[in-house]
Design a protein around this motif. Structure first.
Motif, short mmCIF file in Angstrom:
data_model
loop_
_atom_site.label_atom_id
_atom_site.label_comp_id
_atom_site.label_asym_id
_atom_site.label_seq_id
_atom_site.Cartn_x
_atom_site.Cartn_y
_atom_site.Cartn_z
N ASN A 49 11.46 -69.49 79.77
CA ASN A 49 12.62 -70.20 80.32
C ASN A 49 12.28 -71.67 80.57
N ILE A 98 15.10 -63.06 79.52
CA ILE A 98 15.09 -61.60 79.62
C ILE A 98 13.64 -61.10 79.60
N GLN A 140 2.97 -64.66 79.48
CA GLN A 140 3.41 -65.79 80.29
C GLN A 140 2.43 -65.97 81.46
N GLY A 180 10.94 -64.60 87.99
CA GLY A 180 12.08 -63.72 88.13
C GLY A 180 13.11 -64.33 89.07
N GLY A 197 5.42 -66.46 84.45
CA GLY A 197 6.72 -65.83 84.24
C GLY A 197 7.45 -65.76 85.58
N LEU A 210 17.22 -63.54 84.00
CA LEU A 210 17.28 -64.75 84.83
C LEU A 210 17.97 -65.84 84.03
N SER A 255 6.16 -70.23 80.88
CA SER A 255 7.38 -69.42 81.01
C SER A 255 8.30 -69.79 79.85
N LYS A 281 13.46 -50.09 87.53
CA LYS A 281 13.85 -51.27 86.75
C LYS A 281 13.17 -51.30 85.39
C1 BTN Z 1 14.42 -60.72 87.39
O1 BTN Z 1 13.88 -61.12 88.42
O2 BTN Z 1 14.88 -59.59 87.32
C2 BTN Z 1 14.53 -61.63 86.18
C3 BTN Z 1 13.31 -61.59 85.31
C4 BTN Z 1 13.37 -62.50 84.11
C5 BTN Z 1 12.06 -62.56 83.40
C6 BTN Z 1 12.15 -63.30 82.10
S1 BTN Z 1 10.72 -63.10 81.09
C7 BTN Z 1 11.30 -64.31 80.00
C8 BTN Z 1 11.92 -65.41 80.83
N1 BTN Z 1 10.93 -66.38 81.23
C9 BTN Z 1 10.69 -66.34 82.54
O3 BTN Z 1 9.85 -67.03 83.14
N2 BTN Z 1 11.48 -65.44 83.13
C10 BTN Z 1 12.36 -64.80 82.17
#
Ligand code: BTN
Length: 319
Positions: free
Chosen positions: A90, A203, A110, A115, A113, A186, A88, A181
């Protein structure tokens, strides 16, 4: 993490979108055709559409527009890290020390990844943007709520500059188009009360999500679906997005949310509409009245205007 270097070389070779036979690829990389076939299968598992035609070989369903680290550093003059495959972006940034505010990390794929509210963020290879930016917010944790709204606005601003119209925001910061969406944000942070806050702004923006992708769990759209023939490269999007984020966060740091309130109302997907807030097992119904100076959601519940704040709240239309 698994070693993906061979698969990445193979993806690079196929990225132009032309046919490559198993034999050619095998010769080029010094491996057997069977090994190529195995790797192609695992590349498909990353979410890349590859098809094969007898006598011709393998071809990508659509050419891949890969991220270019050198170009991004040159254009942004900031520390930018392109990592093809990561758990990820983040998580990667949260684990780094001594980052410069504005540093960016982007990935092609990812494996984990994430959310909001513990959800998975589905991240197929090379088709969307998975982006994180680090920012040290001197005003500390109390200012973090507002910044999250400002980021949504900055993203909309960037996409409009790239020619995408008709975008909306769903509190606190989801970007919507036609009630579906398009992007999620996040913001994760560390820091203690009284200290500066270390923010990682994540993002996920759907650019050309493959049709077969499953597990998203809510209506979604992508830039490709919105504009049809998408002529904007992902590198271009990352550049414009980063500049807009920088500008918006700098304004927020000096002037707070006030300069953004009117703009927020303009993009609010639910302003003056009946909505339902879901907070765990609790549901609250009312009319959406926009946001206050701190970025809290205002809801007219019939008797009074109540404000709601917190990452665990989910907003739904109640009409
Ligand atoms: C949501 O749930 O709307 C937020 C989503 C965020 C996704 C992004 S992708 C890049 C970054 N790394 C992650 O693991 N999540 C955010």
């Amino acid at each position: 993490m698994k070693d993906f270097s061979f698969k990445l070389k193979l993806i690079q070779e196929l990225s132009k979108g032309e046919f490559c036979s198993g034999e050619q690829l095998g010769e080029h990389f010094g491996v057997s055709r069977a090994a190529i076939a195995r790797h192609i299968k695992s590349i498909q598992e990353l979410g890349i559409d590859i098809y094969s035609v007898k006598g011709k070989g393998y071809r990508l369903e659509q050419p891949l527009d890969l991220l270019n680290n050198q170009l991004l550093v040159e254009k942004l003059e900031l520390p930018v890290e392109v990592i093809p495959i990561i758990d990820s972006t983040n998580q990667h940034m949260l684990g780094q020390k001594a980052l410069q505010s504005g540093s960016v990390c982007v990935a092609e794929y990812q494996t984990q990844g994430r959310g909001r509210r513990g959800r998975e963020w589905v991240s197929p290879f090379g088709s969307n943007i998975y982006y994180s930016m680090y920012w040290r917010l001197e005003a500390g944790l109390p200012a973090a709520m507002g910044i999250s709204l400002v980021i949504g606005l900055a993203l909309v601003d960037a996409l409009e500059e790239l020619g995408i119209q008709g975008l909306k925001l769903k509190w606190p910061n989801d970007v919507y188009f036609d009630n579906k969406k398009l992007a999620g944000i996040l913001v994760e942070l560390s820091g203690q009360a009284g200290d500066a806050a270390n923010l990682v702004i994540g993002i996920g923006l759907n650019v050309s999500m493959p049709e077969h992708v499953q597990g998203i769990g809510q209506p979604w759209t992508s830039l490709k679906e919105i504009v049809g023939d998408l002529a904007i490269s992902r590198n271009e999007i990352v550049i414009v997005m980063t500049k807009k984020l920088h500008d918006a966060i700098s304004i927020y740091e000096h002037q707070g949310l006030t300069p953004f309130l009117e703009q927020w109302n303009q993009y609010d997907n639910f302003l003056e509409q009946p909505i339902k807030l879901i907070m765990g097992n609790r549901e609250v119904f009312g009319t959406c009245k926009g946001i206050d100076q701190q970025g809290a959601l205002l809801l007219d519940t019939g008797n009074q205007i109540e404000s709601f704040v917190g990452g665990e709240i989910s907003v739904r239309s109640a009409s």
